[in-house]
Motif scaffolding. Structure first.
Motif, PDB file in Angstrom:
ATOM      1  N   ALA A  64       5.348  32.073 118.922  1.00 29.89           N
ATOM      2  CA  ALA A  64       5.873  33.247 118.218  1.00 29.89           C
ATOM      3  C   ALA A  64       5.116  34.510 118.617  1.00 29.89           C
ATOM      4  O   ALA A  64       5.720  35.572 118.839  1.00 29.89           O
ATOM      5  N   ARG A  65       3.800  34.416 118.716  1.00 27.97           N
ATOM      6  CA  ARG A  65       2.985  35.575 119.084  1.00 27.97           C
ATOM      7  C   ARG A  65       3.303  36.030 120.506  1.00 27.97           C
ATOM      8  O   ARG A  65       3.480  37.218 120.766  1.00 27.97           O
ATOM      9  N   ALA A  66       3.414  35.101 121.435  1.00 27.60           N
ATOM     10  CA  ALA A  66       3.704  35.448 122.828  1.00 27.60           C
ATOM     11  C   ALA A  66       5.091  36.068 122.970  1.00 27.60           C
ATOM     12  O   ALA A  66       5.266  37.041 123.712  1.00 27.60           O
ATOM     13  N   THR A  67       6.058  35.524 122.264  1.00 30.06           N
ATOM     14  CA  THR A  67       7.421  36.052 122.342  1.00 30.06           C
ATOM     15  C   THR A  67       7.483  37.470 121.786  1.00 30.06           C
ATOM     16  O   THR A  67       8.083  38.360 122.388  1.00 30.06           O
ATOM     17  N   ARG A  68       6.849  37.689 120.643  1.00 28.77           N
ATOM     18  CA  ARG A  68       6.830  39.023 120.045  1.00 28.77           C
ATOM     19  C   ARG A  68       6.121  40.014 120.960  1.00 28.77           C
ATOM     20  O   ARG A  68       6.602  41.127 121.182  1.00 28.77           O
ATOM     21  N   ALA A  69       4.982  39.627 121.512  1.00 28.30           N
ATOM     22  CA  ALA A  69       4.219  40.521 122.386  1.00 28.30           C
ATOM     23  C   ALA A  69       4.994  40.848 123.662  1.00 28.30           C
ATOM     24  O   ALA A  69       4.991  42.000 124.122  1.00 28.30           O
ATOM     25  N   ARG A  70       5.655  39.855 124.235  1.00 28.12           N
ATOM     26  CA  ARG A  70       6.397  40.049 125.484  1.00 28.12           C
ATOM     27  C   ARG A  70       7.550  41.026 125.303  1.00 28.12           C
ATOM     28  O   ARG A  70       7.844  41.814 126.195  1.00 28.12           O
ATOM     29  N   THR A  71       8.188  40.990 124.152  1.00 24.55           N
ATOM     30  CA  THR A  71       9.374  41.827 123.938  1.00 24.55           C
ATOM     31  C   THR A  71       9.074  43.118 123.184  1.00 24.55           C
ATOM     32  O   THR A  71       9.905  44.017 123.172  1.00 24.55           O
ATOM     33  N   GLY A  72       7.930  43.185 122.522  1.00 20.58           N
ATOM     34  CA  GLY A  72       7.610  44.358 121.716  1.00 20.58           C
ATOM     35  C   GLY A  72       8.462  44.442 120.458  1.00 20.58           C
ATOM     36  O   GLY A  72       8.612  45.512 119.871  1.00 20.58           O
ATOM     37  N   ALA A  73       9.005  43.321 120.031  1.00 24.65           N
ATOM     38  CA  ALA A  73       9.912  43.293 118.882  1.00 24.65           C
ATOM     39  C   ALA A  73       9.154  43.379 117.562  1.00 24.65           C
ATOM     40  O   ALA A  73       7.946  43.182 117.501  1.00 24.65           O
ATOM     41  N   ALA A  74       9.887  43.646 116.508  1.00 26.83           N
ATOM     42  CA  ALA A  74       9.304  43.756 115.170  1.00 26.83           C
ATOM     43  C   ALA A  74       8.766  42.421 114.668  1.00 26.83           C
ATOM     44  O   ALA A  74       7.779  42.384 113.935  1.00 26.83           O
TER      45      ALA A  74
END
Length: 124
Positions: A26-36
């Protein structure tokens, strides 16, 4: 929104190896996309799905909503665990409803901050 219940066992170092993997995804996905938000789920077969919030002018889907949709579209029959990383500090009632509708009650939903520090949990 449903506020998570603080738990003494909710710190990343005290999570199971499987739940730590969900936090990392979850952390990697959020960081990669810059999503909320970033989320990850584990289905009843052990498969994992990770996603970020989709915020397009014509389409808005929460990170948990995307994960549930991915699991459903992949033929999953249920979920064992959900992780949501967000600045909001809680999981929305709509996300809990989607998890509950797909996987039933009592699926653990761990909620943490964007760095991956899990601060509490609730059940679907």
């Amino acid at each position: 929104m449903t506020e998570p219940t603080p738990e003494s066992a909710a710190t990343p170092t005290e999570l199971s190896a499987e739940d730590r993997k969900l936090v990392t995804l979850a952390r990697a996905t959020r960081a990669r996309t810059g999503a909320a938000e970033g989320a990850a789920v584990r289905d009843t077969d052990g498969r994992t799905y990770a996603a970020a919030t989709v915020a397009l002018p014509s389409l808005q889907v929460s990170a948990v909503g995307v994960c549930v949709a991915m699991a459903v579209a992949s033929g999953s029959r249920g979920l064992e665990a959900v992780v949501l990383l967000t600045d909001a500090g809680s999981v929305s009632d709509g996300d809990l409803a989607a998890v509950r509708e797909f996987a039933g009650a009592d699926v653990p939903v761990l909620v943490g901050d964007p760095r991956g520090a899990v601060g509490g949990s609730t059940a679907s």
